[in-house]
Write an enzyme that holds these catalytic residues in place. Structure first.
Site, mmCIF file in Angstrom:
data_model
loop_
_atom_site.group_PDB
_atom_site.id
_atom_site.type_symbol
_atom_site.label_atom_id
_atom_site.label_comp_id
_atom_site.label_asym_id
_atom_site.label_seq_id
_atom_site.Cartn_x
_atom_site.Cartn_y
_atom_site.Cartn_z
ATOM 1 C CB CYS A 34 55.755 61.405 68.127
ATOM 2 S SG CYS A 34 54.734 59.874 68.817
ATOM 3 C CB ALA B 93 46.653 46.064 68.693
ATOM 4 C CB VAL C 102 53.210 52.652 70.685
ATOM 5 C CG1 VAL C 102 53.832 52.477 71.847
ATOM 6 C CG2 VAL C 102 53.894 53.895 70.085
ATOM 7 C CD GLN D 131 51.998 69.314 63.063
ATOM 8 O OE1 GLN D 131 52.936 69.461 61.885
ATOM 9 N NE2 GLN D 131 50.812 69.421 62.569
ATOM 10 C CG PHE E 68 62.349 57.225 74.961
ATOM 11 C CD1 PHE E 68 62.153 58.511 74.814
ATOM 12 C CD2 PHE E 68 62.101 56.679 76.232
ATOM 13 C CE1 PHE E 68 61.889 59.279 75.894
ATOM 14 C CE2 PHE E 68 61.752 57.662 77.182
ATOM 15 C CZ PHE E 68 61.935 58.838 77.089
ATOM 16 C CG LEU E 69 58.753 52.329 69.899
ATOM 17 C CD1 LEU E 69 58.208 52.533 68.272
ATOM 18 C CD2 LEU E 69 58.265 51.017 70.337
ATOM 19 C CB ALA F 55 60.109 69.310 72.133
ATOM 20 C CB THR G 22 53.198 60.849 73.911
ATOM 21 O OG1 THR G 22 53.928 59.634 73.536
ATOM 22 C CG2 THR G 22 53.977 61.905 74.501
HETATM 23 C C1 UDX Z 1 49.629 55.908 70.069
HETATM 24 C C2 UDX Z 1 49.960 57.239 70.098
HETATM 25 O O1 UDX Z 1 49.828 57.937 68.843
HETATM 26 C C3 UDX Z 1 51.226 57.583 70.665
HETATM 27 O O2 UDX Z 1 51.416 59.251 71.164
HETATM 28 C C4 UDX Z 1 51.468 56.944 71.944
HETATM 29 O O3 UDX Z 1 52.995 57.108 72.432
HETATM 30 C C5 UDX Z 1 51.363 55.394 71.842
HETATM 31 O O4 UDX Z 1 49.991 55.173 71.241
HETATM 32 P P1 UDX Z 1 50.535 54.144 68.379
HETATM 33 O O5 UDX Z 1 50.497 52.841 68.855
HETATM 34 O O6 UDX Z 1 51.311 54.526 66.978
HETATM 35 O O7 UDX Z 1 50.592 55.316 69.007
HETATM 36 O O8 UDX Z 1 48.785 54.691 67.723
HETATM 37 P P2 UDX Z 1 47.853 53.703 66.783
HETATM 38 O O9 UDX Z 1 48.728 52.819 65.795
HETATM 39 O O10 UDX Z 1 46.845 54.556 66.285
HETATM 40 O O11 UDX Z 1 47.264 52.788 67.861
HETATM 41 C C6 UDX Z 1 46.418 52.695 68.722
HETATM 42 C C7 UDX Z 1 45.349 51.602 68.952
HETATM 43 O O12 UDX Z 1 44.494 51.753 69.895
HETATM 44 C C8 UDX Z 1 44.468 51.462 67.482
HETATM 45 O O13 UDX Z 1 44.627 50.298 66.903
HETATM 46 C C9 UDX Z 1 43.192 51.820 68.000
HETATM 47 O O14 UDX Z 1 42.041 50.896 67.501
HETATM 48 C C10 UDX Z 1 43.117 51.488 69.431
HETATM 49 N N1 UDX Z 1 42.016 51.901 70.513
HETATM 50 C C11 UDX Z 1 41.844 53.249 70.532
HETATM 51 C C12 UDX Z 1 41.475 51.225 71.464
HETATM 52 O O15 UDX Z 1 41.460 49.984 71.352
HETATM 53 N N2 UDX Z 1 40.485 51.718 72.207
HETATM 54 C C13 UDX Z 1 40.447 53.134 72.207
HETATM 55 O O16 UDX Z 1 39.476 53.408 73.042
HETATM 56 C C14 UDX Z 1 41.046 54.001 71.329
HETATM 57 C C1 UDX Z 2 60.049 59.775 67.140
HETATM 58 C C2 UDX Z 2 61.145 59.443 68.139
HETATM 59 O O1 UDX Z 2 62.482 59.462 67.464
HETATM 60 C C3 UDX Z 2 60.795 58.388 69.575
HETATM 61 O O2 UDX Z 2 61.720 58.243 70.225
HETATM 62 C C4 UDX Z 2 59.616 58.674 69.893
HETATM 63 O O3 UDX Z 2 59.451 57.624 70.682
HETATM 64 C C5 UDX Z 2 58.491 58.588 68.879
HETATM 65 O O4 UDX Z 2 58.785 59.619 67.767
HETATM 66 P P1 UDX Z 2 59.435 58.501 65.050
HETATM 67 O O5 UDX Z 2 58.518 59.453 64.782
HETATM 68 O O6 UDX Z 2 59.037 56.949 64.859
HETATM 69 O O7 UDX Z 2 60.145 58.444 66.633
HETATM 70 O O8 UDX Z 2 60.657 58.518 64.015
HETATM 71 P P2 UDX Z 2 62.080 59.503 63.914
HETATM 72 O O9 UDX Z 2 63.142 58.661 63.697
HETATM 73 O O10 UDX Z 2 62.285 60.308 65.055
HETATM 74 O O11 UDX Z 2 61.889 60.425 62.754
HETATM 75 C C6 UDX Z 2 60.786 61.682 62.658
HETATM 76 C C7 UDX Z 2 60.792 62.420 61.293
HETATM 77 O O12 UDX Z 2 61.874 63.129 61.664
HETATM 78 C C8 UDX Z 2 60.709 61.339 60.164
HETATM 79 O O13 UDX Z 2 60.014 62.179 59.263
HETATM 80 C C9 UDX Z 2 62.002 61.653 59.735
HETATM 81 O O14 UDX Z 2 62.216 61.174 58.503
HETATM 82 C C10 UDX Z 2 62.490 63.096 60.074
HETATM 83 N N1 UDX Z 2 64.020 63.236 60.151
HETATM 84 C C11 UDX Z 2 64.627 62.552 61.244
HETATM 85 C C12 UDX Z 2 64.627 64.008 59.475
HETATM 86 O O15 UDX Z 2 64.091 64.550 58.478
HETATM 87 N N2 UDX Z 2 65.974 64.204 59.642
HETATM 88 C C13 UDX Z 2 66.626 63.668 60.687
HETATM 89 O O16 UDX Z 2 67.942 63.651 60.654
HETATM 90 C C14 UDX Z 2 65.915 62.669 61.489
#
Ligand code: UDX
Ligand code: UDX
Length: 464
Positions: A278, A12, A15, A280, A164-165, A227, A134
């Site tokens: 994401c 939860a 994403v 890095q 891709f959000l 990337a 991912t």
């Molecule tokens: C994560 C990944 O970082 C990203 O690469 C992927 O695309 C989508 O999932 P995000 O939703 O941002 O993104 O992560 P996070 O906010 O940390 O949420 C993951 C959740 O999973 C946490 O709330 C964690 O408690 C939960 N979790 C983790 C479980 O419920 N069971 C597990 O075994 C591990």
């Molecule tokens: C990214 C991808 O955009 C998304 O499609 C994927 O699903 C998850 O990873 P996110 O990390 O949420 O999304 O944000 P993003 O808007 O891509 O920005 C990433 C980082 O790059 C931020 O720190 C942002 O400030 C920086 N950034 C972005 C710049 O420094 N310059 C820019 O022109 C755009």
């Protein structure tokens, strides 16, 4: 089983939460249950007061209010939700490994494996398992092996449906995506599973925007997209350093090249460096995969994107020290912003963390104001780096709820996040309350430098 009535999502987070909330809002006939091991997080998702949702995203509260309790449920009962669902999304985190083989580069798949084993042990009927997290290419194969070898003899179909959000615009991205990517097997059963997921998205997304591919293409497309996006940021940041030396202006350069329709105008904003959960991680993953196939040139090529980003963060901090007469020891430096970008409370890999770390090494006193990030998070971010003792992080960093209090008696302000509200501040009042000369280091190209210089600030911005 092409008509899905019950969906379960494990994870939860940033994403899983918004994605499932939008599916529930758009498909009232499907019951969507989001489960998480973290009980506090689930409680926050169920909080009556929508301001307390664990994820801040513009528009998320309204979507949750619309569907929660109707067909959207948040729960810690993982096994029950798995049992009931015909389709299970895995949306748990896949951090970079901090131990063993591939340490610092490969994705840690232990949570994914746990999910697969749990699904296998609970499932009493056929299930479609959807990878939302991912993942390194060919993870689906590992999930399949676990499901098939440890399950109760039921059939599993595995789909890859990368997200891709972007945070801060998640709801809009989910409602109006450029494309939805679904990878699956090409045999008849695989196709049925793909169709089941296509039918869900087709409730609100035009079918020509729903692409279907094989699983590996889908997994690799996600890493490739991130990337490429990160590479654009590192490319413009590389040019920003050259601009500073030559008298060119990075904003003018970005505008000029962005008007070339082959290049396009997005992701050309130079900054103190990209952050987020994401970019890095996915590039490190790509580097690791390429290396593991012996593709050293491919690996080195992408690794350079990270090297450039680290350099950009480090040189921002070094420039502050140099400009403040080569010492920041005991000086108050105020950070405006801590989140990795505006409109989110997420701080993962935020440049602010690394800039703060460098300045703490120089014994600066850091004051932080961020409209959405809590003090406990800021301290946790620094503790995680493990550079110094926790006590020292608390002594060195103070957070404020009022920006004007945060800047009082500061020697310098550093803008780390591009929150819109910073532009509307009373900068004359800020100037009057700071030590002189009053410095502003704009790490986001956000503020009006001319206006600030007229007030009396010494103003520096990335790439100018
Ligand atoms: C994560 C990944 O970082 C990203 O690469 C992927 O695309 C989508 O999932 P995000 O939703 O941002 O993104 O992560 P996070 O906010 O940390 O949420 C993951 C959740 O999973 C946490 O709330 C964690 O408690 C939960 N979790 C983790 C479980 O419920 N069971 C597990 O075994 C591990
Ligand atoms: C990214 C991808 O955009 C998304 O499609 C994927 O699903 C998850 O990873 P996110 O990390 O949420 O999304 O944000 P993003 O808007 O891509 O920005 C990433 C980082 O790059 C931020 O720190 C942002 O400030 C920086 N950034 C972005 C710049 O420094 N310059 C820019 O022109 C755009």
């Amino acid at each position: 089983m092409s008509k899905i009535k019950n969906i379960c999502c494990i994870g939860a987070g940033y994403v899983g939460g918004p994605t499932m909330a939008v599916i529930a809002a758009k498909c009232p006939e499907i019951k969507v249950t989001i489960v998480d091991l973290n009980a506090a997080r689930i409680a926050a998702w169920n909080d009556e007061n929508l301001d307390n949702l664990p994820v801040y995203e513009p528009g998320l509260d309204a979507i949750v209010a619309q569907a929660r309790g109707r067909n959207l449920f948040f729960s810690t009962e993982v096994e029950k939700a798995i049992d009931e669902a015909e389709m299970i999304f895995i949306s748990v985190n896949t951090p970079t490994k901090t131990y063993g083989l591939g340490k610092g580069k490969a994705a840690d798949l232990k949570f994914i494996e746990l999910c697969a084993r749990q699904i296998a042990s609970v499932a009493k009927s056929d299930k479609i398992v959807v990878e939302k997290s991912t993942l390194p290419v060919r993870t689906a194969e590992a999930i399949r092996s676990i499901l098939d070898n440890t399950g109760n003899g039921v059939k599993f179909q595995i789909l890859s449906n990368p997200e891709f959000l972007a945070e801060g615009t998640a709801i809009d991205d989910l409602l109006h995506p450029d494309r939805v990517l679904i990878g699956g097997d090409s045999d008849e059963e695989g196709q049925e599973a793909i169709d089941a997921l296509v039918n869900i998205y087709a409730n609100w997304i035009p079918t020509e925007r729903i692409l279907t591919t094989n699983v590996w293409s889908s997994e690799l497309s996600k890493l490739t997209a991130n990337a490429f996006l990160a590479q654009r940021v590192s490319s413009i940041n590389a040019m920003s350093e050259l601009c500073e030396k030559t008298g060119a202006d990075i904003n003018e350069v970005a505008r000029a090249i962005g008007m070339d329709s082959r290049i396009g105008s997005k992701f050309l904003k130079s900054s103190v460096g990209f952050g987020g959960s994401c970019f890095q991680k996915d590039i490190l993953n790509l580097v690791y995969i390429a290396k593991s196939y012996g593709l050293d040139e491919v690996a080195d090529y992408w690794e350079q994107v990270i090297i450039m980003n680290d350099h950009q963060k480090r040189r921002f901090a070094a420039n502050i020290v140099k400009t403040l007469y080569n010492t920041v020891s005991g000086k108050k430096i105020t950070f405006l912003g801590w989140a990795f970008k505006k409109d989110t409370n997420d701080t993962r890999e935020s440049a602010a963390i690394y800039v703060a770390d460098d300045l703490l090494l120089e014994q600066a006193n850091i004051a932080v104001y961020d409209p959405k990030v809590e003090e406990t998070q800021i301290h946790a971010d620094l503790d995680y780096l493990d550079t110094r003792r926790k006590k020292e992080n608390r002594k060195g960093v103070t957070t404020f709820n009022d920006p004007y209090e945060a800047v009082k008696d500061a020697h310098a302000i550093a803008v780390l996040t591009e929150w819109d509200e910073f532009k509307g501040y009373d900068w004359q009042r800020i100037y009057d309350n700071m030590k002189k000369p009053a410095f502003v280091f704009d790490g986001r190209n956000l503020l009006d430098g001319q206006k600030l210089r007229e007030i009396g600030f010494v103003f520096q911005s990335i790439g100018k």
